[in-house]
Write an enzyme that holds these catalytic residues in place. Structure first.
Site, mmCIF file in Angstrom:
data_model
loop_
_atom_site.group_PDB
_atom_site.id
_atom_site.type_symbol
_atom_site.label_atom_id
_atom_site.label_comp_id
_atom_site.label_asym_id
_atom_site.label_seq_id
_atom_site.Cartn_x
_atom_site.Cartn_y
_atom_site.Cartn_z
ATOM 1 C CB SER A 107 70.193 51.009 111.582
ATOM 2 O OG SER A 107 70.899 50.086 112.347
ATOM 3 N N GLY A 108 70.367 52.278 114.732
ATOM 4 C CA GLY A 108 71.288 52.849 115.720
ATOM 5 C C GLY A 108 70.767 54.132 116.345
ATOM 6 C CB THR A 112 66.234 48.127 120.200
ATOM 7 O OG1 THR A 112 66.095 47.883 118.799
ATOM 8 C CG2 THR A 112 66.061 46.850 120.960
ATOM 9 C CG ASN A 157 72.696 49.529 116.952
ATOM 10 O OD1 ASN A 157 73.380 49.316 117.959
ATOM 11 N ND2 ASN A 157 71.372 49.572 116.975
ATOM 12 C CB SER A 160 71.956 46.478 114.303
ATOM 13 O OG SER A 160 71.003 46.777 113.333
ATOM 14 C CB SER A 161 66.563 45.113 115.785
ATOM 15 O OG SER A 161 66.703 45.918 116.918
ATOM 16 N N GLY A 391 65.254 50.374 111.155
ATOM 17 C CA GLY A 391 65.190 51.724 110.600
ATOM 18 C C GLY A 391 65.779 51.762 109.201
ATOM 19 C CD GLU A 393 69.957 48.348 108.119
ATOM 20 O OE1 GLU A 393 70.086 47.603 107.146
ATOM 21 O OE2 GLU A 393 69.924 47.940 109.295
HETATM 22 N N1 LIG Z 1 68.253 56.192 125.631
HETATM 23 C C1 LIG Z 1 69.464 55.677 125.515
HETATM 24 N N2 LIG Z 1 70.322 55.794 126.541
HETATM 25 C C2 LIG Z 1 71.557 55.288 126.451
HETATM 26 N N3 LIG Z 1 72.027 54.644 125.373
HETATM 27 C C3 LIG Z 1 71.224 54.488 124.305
HETATM 28 C C4 LIG Z 1 69.893 54.999 124.348
HETATM 29 N N4 LIG Z 1 69.330 54.712 123.173
HETATM 30 C C5 LIG Z 1 70.274 54.033 122.448
HETATM 31 N N5 LIG Z 1 71.395 53.895 123.126
HETATM 32 C C6 LIG Z 1 72.648 53.262 122.684
HETATM 33 O O1 LIG Z 1 72.628 53.147 121.298
HETATM 34 C C7 LIG Z 1 72.691 51.786 120.886
HETATM 35 C C8 LIG Z 1 71.789 51.559 119.719
HETATM 36 O O2 LIG Z 1 70.440 51.689 120.088
HETATM 37 P P1 LIG Z 1 69.307 50.756 119.535
HETATM 38 O O3 LIG Z 1 68.121 51.007 120.324
HETATM 39 O O4 LIG Z 1 69.777 49.373 119.434
HETATM 40 O O5 LIG Z 1 69.130 51.340 118.099
HETATM 41 P P2 LIG Z 1 68.102 50.891 117.000
HETATM 42 O O6 LIG Z 1 67.226 49.878 117.609
HETATM 43 O O7 LIG Z 1 67.404 52.134 116.629
HETATM 44 O O8 LIG Z 1 68.908 50.386 115.898
HETATM 45 C C9 LIG Z 1 72.283 50.983 122.079
HETATM 46 O O9 LIG Z 1 72.898 49.755 122.099
HETATM 47 C C10 LIG Z 1 72.764 51.851 123.213
HETATM 48 O O10 LIG Z 1 74.129 51.594 123.451
HETATM 49 MG MG LIG Z 2 66.942 48.007 117.088
#
Ligand SMILES: Nc1ncnc2c1ncn2[C@@H]1O[C@H](COP(=O)(O)OP(=O)(O)O)[C@@H](O)[C@H]1O
Ligand SMILES: [Mg+2]
Length: 1030
Positions: A107-108, A112, A157, A160-161, A391, A393
Site C-alpha cells: 500500500s502506498g 494506483t 497512503n 489508499s485504494s 497491496g 498491508e
Molecule cells: N509516479 C509517481 N509520481 C509521483 N507521485 C507518486 C507516484 N506514484 C505514487 N505517488 C504518490 O504516492 C501516493 C500513493 O500512491 P498510490 O498509487 O495511491 O499507491 P498505492 O495505490 O500503491 O497504494 C500517491 O498519492 C502519490 O502522491
Molecule cells: Mg492504490
C-alpha cells in the site's frame, strides 16, 4: 536494453539483468538507491518494471514523454511506465492479443498512480475526435469517481485504494480505445463506520461536505464540517491536525469535488443519479450520528432527530427504520417475533446498515460506470487489463480486512511466480536452450493454509460462522490451533487472541476479534427490507432483489466470496499475456528523497525480485532476436557490413566468431541469441560505440557528398533545361533567318534576272538591295580622309550619279572639317594659295612647281637676310609694313646686263634695292598704285616684266617703264603683290613670242618667250631670249 548497456556508467544499471553482482541483495538495493536519488524511479528486470514511489511530481509524464515512447522498442529508451504501456498497447493493436498489466506492491507504493499513467497513455493514443474522444474522457473520468468512493487516507497512503480493481480497456480494430469494463474486489466496508487513528473515511464524505454549495448542503441537512459526524471524526481523535494541513485538505477536497462533478458529466450521469448518490452519502453521515442510550438492558434512541433526517433523505418509513435499528425480527415457526437489541447490538445494527448502504452504493457506481464504458459498437476488440489491487498491508492492528488483502497478495504472488517462471522456461524450451532450475520460494503452502478445504483458515472460519451454538472469534482461534499445530507458517497466541501468518512478504499478526462478524457480515432482514423500501432512491431501491431480501438462506461468507472472485481473477489474468509492474515504497513517511534501505530491502525480498532476477540470469543475461542483434552490431564485422543477405542466425555466428567471443559465453537459440554474462555484451557494445564514431564520420561525409551531388545534379539539370531552351530558341531563330534569307535570295535572283524589265516589286527590291549593298559597302570602306586624297570607290554603273553626289558631299564634308580646324595663319596661307591658283592655274606652267610649298614673307639669301632690319629702320616709311622681300636679278634694258638686286613690297610701295656690303641701297621706290602690270610667260620660266606708270609730276609727264627681273619665286611675288594691291587684273600671262620693253616711254629692248629643249635665258642684240623646256 542496448540503451541501458550504453548508459550503464551513468546511474547504476537500467536493467538489473546487467548487474554484475546479481546475487547480492546489497547490490540490488544500492542500484535502486542510486537511481532513486537521481529521480530515476524505474528500473527493469528483463521485461518486469520495478518502480519506486518518488512521492513528488516528476516531469516525466507529459505529452512529450508520451510521444517519445510511442512506437519505440522496449529497450531503446530508459525504463518507463509508458514503455510498458506502449508495448502492451502495441501487442493488442498489432497482434490482437489480450494483454494485462499487473501492478503490485505494498500500500502506498504507487500502484494506483501507475494505473492512471497507463490509462492516460492509452487514452492519449486516440488522437481522434467524436466518439473516440468521448470514450477517452470516460476512461479518464472513471478514476476520480472510483477514488472518491473507494479510496481513503490511511497511515500508509493518503490516497489508499480500499478496494481491488481490475479494469479491461477494450481496443477496437482501428487501434483506439472503444470501451472498458471494471471488476471490483472486496471494498473495505468497515471503514465507513470506523477509522483507525490517523486514518480517514472514504474521500467522498469530505469532498461532499467541502464541495457542496449551501443549497445542496441544506437540502442534505449537512453542516459542512466533517468534525460534526461520528463516522468521520473517529480517526482524528488522537491526531491533532494542524490548521495549515487542514486548509490544504479543504482545498484538495474542494478541487476533487469539482473533478467528480466533471466525471459525472463525462460519464453522462443523470441529475437524479447524482442526487441519489449524494443523498445516500449524506444519509450515511446522519445515520452515524444516531446514538443509543441504555434503557435497562435495551437500547433507546437518544433522539429521533437524525433518524428522521435519514428516513426523509432515503424516503423510507421513519418508524420502520427506528424499529429496525433497535429490534430484530426473529422468525420462529412461521411467526415473526421482535427481539429488542441492547445498546451494543443497536450500534452494530446501525453500523451494519451504514456499511451495507455504502457497499451497495459502491457496487451501483461500478455497474453504472461500466454501463457508461460499454463499447457501443460490437466490432472485434482486444483488451488491455489493468490490475490495481490493494497491496500487502501490515498495520499495528491487523484484522479481517488485512487478512483478506494479504491473502489476495499471496494469490497474486503465486501467479507472478508461476507466470514469470513459466514464460522464462517456455522461452528456453522454445529456443532449444538447456534450462537450469532456479530455487525460489513457492508460497503455495501459505495459499493452502488459507484456502484449502477443509482445514484452511477460510473454511474453518466459514464453519465457525455457520455453526449453531456459541461460536465466537475465540472458538475459531482455538479450532485453528487444533488443526494446525505445527504449521511452519502459522503461529497462534491464545493469550492475546492473535494468530500470526508468515506470509511470503513477512509476518503479520492478526487480531482475531471481529473475524466472525466481518466474515458473516449478514445484514438482518429487517434492514435489507428498509433499504429496498427507500422509494426515493433508485440506487438503494434496487440494491437487493426481492428474493435476496426475504430469503432465509445464508449468503456465502465474505471470505469465500472473495476467494471465489480471486479464483475468477486468476483465470482472467492467466488468459492474457502478462506484464508486471512491481511497485516499491521507499519509506514509511510518504517522504520524497528518503530511501530507507531496510524498508526497500524488505519489499525487494518479498516481491521476489531477487528470485526474479536470478531466474532471468540463471540462463542468460541478454537475449535478442538474431535480426535485432545483427541489425545493431553488424557494423563490427566485415562479413556482415554493410549488408548481409544470408540468414540472420549465420550472420550473428560470423559476427561473434569475428569478435572472438568464446563459445561458452553465448548460446544460439532458434530465433534468439542468448549471451550469458553482461561483460560479454558490454564489450560488444563498447566496440560498437567506438565503431559508431567512425561510421558517423563516414555517414556525415557520405551524406555531405550526396547532398553536394544532388545539388550539382539539380543545377546540371537546370542548366541543361535552360540550354535546351536557349538552343531551341536560337535554332528557331536561325531557321527563320535562313528562311528569310532564302526568300530574299530567291527574290534577289529573280529581281536580278528581271532587272531590266518593267518595274515590278521584285526588281525594285533588287535595285533597292543593290543600292543598299553599295551604300553599306561604301559606309564600311576607308574613304579618303585627306582633302587632297582624291581616290573614290568605283560605283556600279547605274549608281554613278549617286556616287558622284556622295563623293562631292564627302569632299565638302572633309573640306568643311579641314577649314573648321584651320588656324587664321594657315587660312591666310591657303588664301594665298587660292589666289595664286586663280592667277596662274592653267595659265603658267611654273605655277605647278609653286604648289607644294607655302608662300613666305622673306625670300632672301643668307647674305641679304640680315639687311631686312636695316631696310625697315632706314629705308621704309614708318607707316609701312613689309609684305614681301626677295632677292632677284635684274637686266638693264639697254645692254641686258644682269645685276643682283632685291625687291621689297610694303603696304604702300614697291622698293628696288641694291645689296651692298653694309646693307641695301635704295634704287627705286614705286607707290603700289603706279604698278600697272606684271607680265609673265605661260612657260616654266621665272621672268617677270614689271610695268610702272609714273604719273605726271610737275613738268615731268606721265611715263611708263618696264623692268625685267628674274625672281626665285615668281608666282609667290606676283601673288603677294596682287594681294597687297588688290588688283588681280594686274597679272597678264602672255603667249610665247616677243614682248617689247618700254624704257622712259620709248621702246627699248624686248623679251622673247619661247619653248625649247632646255631652260635657258640669253641676251642677244637687245633681245632677252627666255626658253623653257616643255
Ligand atoms: N509516479 C509517481 N509520481 C509521483 N507521485 C507518486 C507516484 N506514484 C505514487 N505517488 C504518490 O504516492 C501516493 C500513493 O500512491 P498510490 O498509487 O495511491 O499507491 P498505492 O495505490 O500503491 O497504494 C500517491 O498519492 C502519490 O502522491
Ligand atoms: Mg492504490
Amino acid at each position: 536494453m542496448e540503451n541501458s548497456i550504453q548508459n550503464r556508467e551513468t546511474v547504476g544499471v537500467e536493467d538489473f539483468v546487467l548487474l554484475e553482482n546479481y546475487r547480492s541483495e546489497d547490490a540490488f538495493v544500492e542500484n535502486l538507491r542510486k537511481r532513486f536519488q537521481e529521480d530515476l524511479i524505474y528500473t527493469y528486470i528483463g521485461s518486469v518494471l520495478v518502480s519506486i514511489n518518488p512521492y513528488k511530481e516528476l516531469p516525466i509524464y507529459d505529452a512529450k514523454h508520451m510521444e517519445r515512447y510511442r512506437g519505440q522498442n522496449f529497450y531503446e529508451l530508459p525504463p518507463h511506465i509508458f514503455a510498458v504501456a506502449d508495448t502492451a498497447y502495441r501487442a493488442v493493436v498489432h497482434e490482437y492479443k489480450d494483454e494485462c498489466i499487473m501492478i503490485s506492491g505494498e500500500s502506498g507504493s504507487g500502484k494506483t498512480e501507475a494505473t492512471k499513467k497507463i490509462l492516460q497513455y492509452i487514452a492519449q493514443a486516440s488522437r481522434h475526435s467524436g466518439t473516440v474522444d468521448d470514450v477517452k474522457d470516460k476512461l479518464l473520468a472513471c478514476n476520480p469517481l472510483f477514488e472518491a468512493f473507494g479510496n481513503a487516507r490511511t497511515t500508509r497512503n493518503d490516497n489508499s485504494s480500499r478496494f481491488g480493481k481490475y479494469m479491461d480497456v477494450e481496443i477496437g480494430v482501428e487501434g483506439f480505445p472503444i470501451g472498458g469494463h471494471v471488476l471490483d474486489y472486496l471494498l473495505e466496508r468497515t471503514r465507513v463506520v470506523f477509522q483507525a487513528p490517523g486514518e480517514q473515511n472514504f474521500h467522498v464524505f469530505y469532498q461532499l461536505l467541502k464541495g457542496a454549495d449551501q443549497n445542496l448542503l441544506s437540502r442534505l441537512k449537512l453542516s459542512g464540517n466533517w468534525k460534526d459526524y461520528h463516522y468521520l471524526n473517529q480517526g482524528c481523535r488522537t491526531e491533532s491536525t494542524q490548521i495549515s494541513q487542514e486548509d490544504a485538505l479543504n482545498k484538495r477536497w474542494l478541487q476533487e469535488f469539482r473533478e467528480i462533478i466533471h466525471a459525472f458529466d463525462a460519464t453522462h450521469f443523470t441529475p437524479k443519479e447524482i442526487s441519489d448518490l449524494f443523498t445516500t452519502v449524506a444519509a450515511i453521515l446522519h445515520l452515524g450520528n444516531v446514538q443509543f442510550m441504555e434503557d435497562g438492558d435495551y437500547a433507546e434512541m437518544k433522539s429521533a432527530e437524525e433518524v428522521v433526517i435519514v428516513s426523509e433523505l432515503l424516503g423510507c418509513s421513519r418508524d420502520d427504520l427506528m424499529q429496525a435499528l433497535t429490534h430484530r425480527g426473529v422468525h420462529a415457526r412461521q411467526e415473526k417475533v421482535l427481539a429488542k437489541f441492547n445498546r451494543e447490538q443497536a450500534t452494530t445494527s446501525r453500523d451494519s446498515l451504514a456499511k451495507a448502504v455504502y457497499a451497495k452504493t459502491f457496487q451501483w457506481l461500478i455497474q453504472r460506470v461500466n454501463q457508461a464504458l460499454q463499447a457501443s459498437n460490437q466490432s472485434r476488440s482486444a483488451v488491455i487489463g489493468l490490475l490495481d489491487i490493494y497491496g500487502f498491508e501490515v498495520f499495528e492492528r491487523n484484522s479481517f480486512e488485512q487478512f483478506c488483502i494479504n491473502y489476495c497478495n499471496e494469490k497474486l504472488q503465486q501467479l507472478f511466480i508461476e507466470l514469470t517462471l513459466r514464460s522464462e522456461q517456455e522461452e528456453y524450451v522454445a529456443e532449444n536452450i538447456p534450462w537450469e532450475q532456479v530455487e525460489y520460494f513457492d508460497n503455495q503452502i501459505i495459499c493452502a493454509l488459507i484456502e484449502a478445504k477443509p482445514v484452511g483458515i477460510i473454511p474453518l472460519l466459514d464453519d465457525e460462522c455457520l455453526r449453531p451454538g456459541n461460536a465466537t472469534d475465540a472458538t475459531f482461534l482455538e479450532k485453528l490451533r487444533e488443526k494446525h499445530t505445527k504449521h511452519p507458517h502459522l503461529l497462534i497466541n491464545r493469550d492475546k487472541q492473535q494468530f500470526t501468518i508468515k506470509h511470503y512478504a513477512g509476518n503479520v499478526i492478526y487480531d482475531v476479534e471481529g473475524f466472525l462478524d466481518k466474515n458473516g457480515e449478514l445484514l438482518h432482514r429487517d434492514l435489507k427490507e428498509i433499504i429496498i423500501r427507500c422509494r426515493n432512491n433508485d440506487i438503494l431501491k434496487n440494491a437487493f432483489t426481492n428474493e435476496e431480501a426475504t430469503s432465509l438462506k445464508r449468503a456465502l461468507s465474505t471470505a469465500t466470496q472473495f476467494k471465489n472472485s480471486l479464483k475468477e481473477l486468476t483465470v482472467i489474468l492467466k488468459s492474457k499475456d502478462p506484464f508486471y509492474v512491481r511497485c516499491i515504497r521507499p519509506n514509511d513517511h510518504k517522504a520524497s528523497r528518503n530511501f530507507s534501505d531496510t524498508i526497500v530491502r524488505h519489499q525487494v525480498k518479498y516481491l521476489g525480485l531477487m528470485e526474479n532476477l536470478r531466474v532471468r540470469r540463471a540462463g542468460y543475461a541478454y537475449r535478442r532476436s538474431y535480426d535485432a542483434f545483427l541489425r545493431r552490431y553488424k557494423s563490427l564485422c566485415p562479413d556482415t557490413w554493410p549488408h548481409y543477405n544470408g540468414p540472420a542466425r549465420e550472420g550473428v555466428s560470423l559476427l561473434l566468431n569475428y569478435l572472438q567471443t568464446p563459445a561458452k559465453a553465448y548460446a544460439m537459440g532458434v530465433t534468439k541469441l542468448f549471451v550469458r554474462m553482461p561483460q560479454t555484451i558490454f564489450a560488444i557494445e563498447d566496440a560498437f560505440q567506438e565503431r559508431k564514431n567512425d561510421l558517423v564520420t563516414k555517414i556525415i561525409a557520405l551524406w555531405r557528398g550526396r547532398r553536394q551531388r544532388q545539388a550539382y545534379l539539380r543545377d546540371r539539370e537546370d542548366i541543361i533545361t535552360a540550354q535546351n531552351a536557349v538552343r531551341r530558341f536560337l535554332a528557331v531563330k536561325l531557321l527563320n533567318k535562313r528562311r528569310v534569307a532564302a526568300r530574299s535570295l530567291r527574290e534577289f535572283i529573280k529581281g536580278f534576272m528581271e532587272r531590266h524589265g518593267p518595274m515590278t516589286d521584285l526588281n525594285r527590291k533588287f535595285w533597292l538591295q543593290t543600292r543598299m549593298v553599295y551604300l553599306n559597302k561604301l559606309a564600311k570602306m576607308a574613304l579618303p580622309v585627306s582633302v587632297l586624297d582624291k581616290s573614290w570607290p568605283t560605283p556600279p554603273p547605274f549608281l554613278k550619279e549617286t556616287s558622284d553626289l556622295l563623293r562631292s558631299l564627302h569632299m565638302r564634308n572633309r573640306v568643311l572639317k579641314y577649314v573648321k580646324h584651320c588656324s587664321p595663319e594657315r587660312k591666310f596661307l591657303m588664301d594665298e594659295k587660292v589666289l595664286a591658283e586663280r592667277l596662274f592655274k592653267g595659265k603658267k606652267t611654273l605655277y605647278l612647281s609653286s604648289i607644294p610649298q607655302f608662300f613666305i614673307t622673306v625670300r632672301l639669301g643668307a647674305e641679304t637676310k640680315p639687311f631686312v632690319e636695316q631696310f625697315e629702320n632706314s629705308i621704309r616709311q614708318p607707316t609701312e609694313k613689309t609684305v614681301y622681300a626677295t632677292d632677284c636679278r635684274k637686266w638693264d634694258r639697254h645692254g641686258l646686263k644682269e645685276r643682283n638686286r632685291a625687291m621689297v613690297i610694303t603696304t604702300q610701295n614697291l622698293y628696288f634695292l641694291e645689296p651692298g656690303k653694309a646693307g641695301f641701297k635704295k634704287k627705286n621706290a614705286f607707290p603700289l598704285y603706279t604698278v600697272d602690270k606684271l607680265t609673265v610667260s605661260a612657260n616654266r620660266d621665272s621672268v617677270l616684266i614689271l610695268t610702272v606708270t609714273t604719273p605726271a609730276q610737275g613738268k615731268k609727264p606721265e611715263q611708263t617703264n618696264d623692268y625685267i627681273f628674274l625672281l626665285p619665286n615668281l608666282i609667290e611675288f606676283a601673288m603677294k603683290f596682287v594681294l597687297v594691291s588688290g588688283k588681280e587684273s594686274i597679272v597678264e600671262v602672255v603667249p610665247n613670242g616677243r614682248c617689247a620693253i618700254k624704257a622712259g616711254g620709248q621702246n627699248g629692248c624686248a623679251v622673247d618667250f619661247g619653248l625649247g629643249s632646255v631652260d635657258n635665258i640669253l641676251g642677244h642684240k637687245k633681245i632677252l631670249i627666255v626658253q623653257s623646256s616643255t
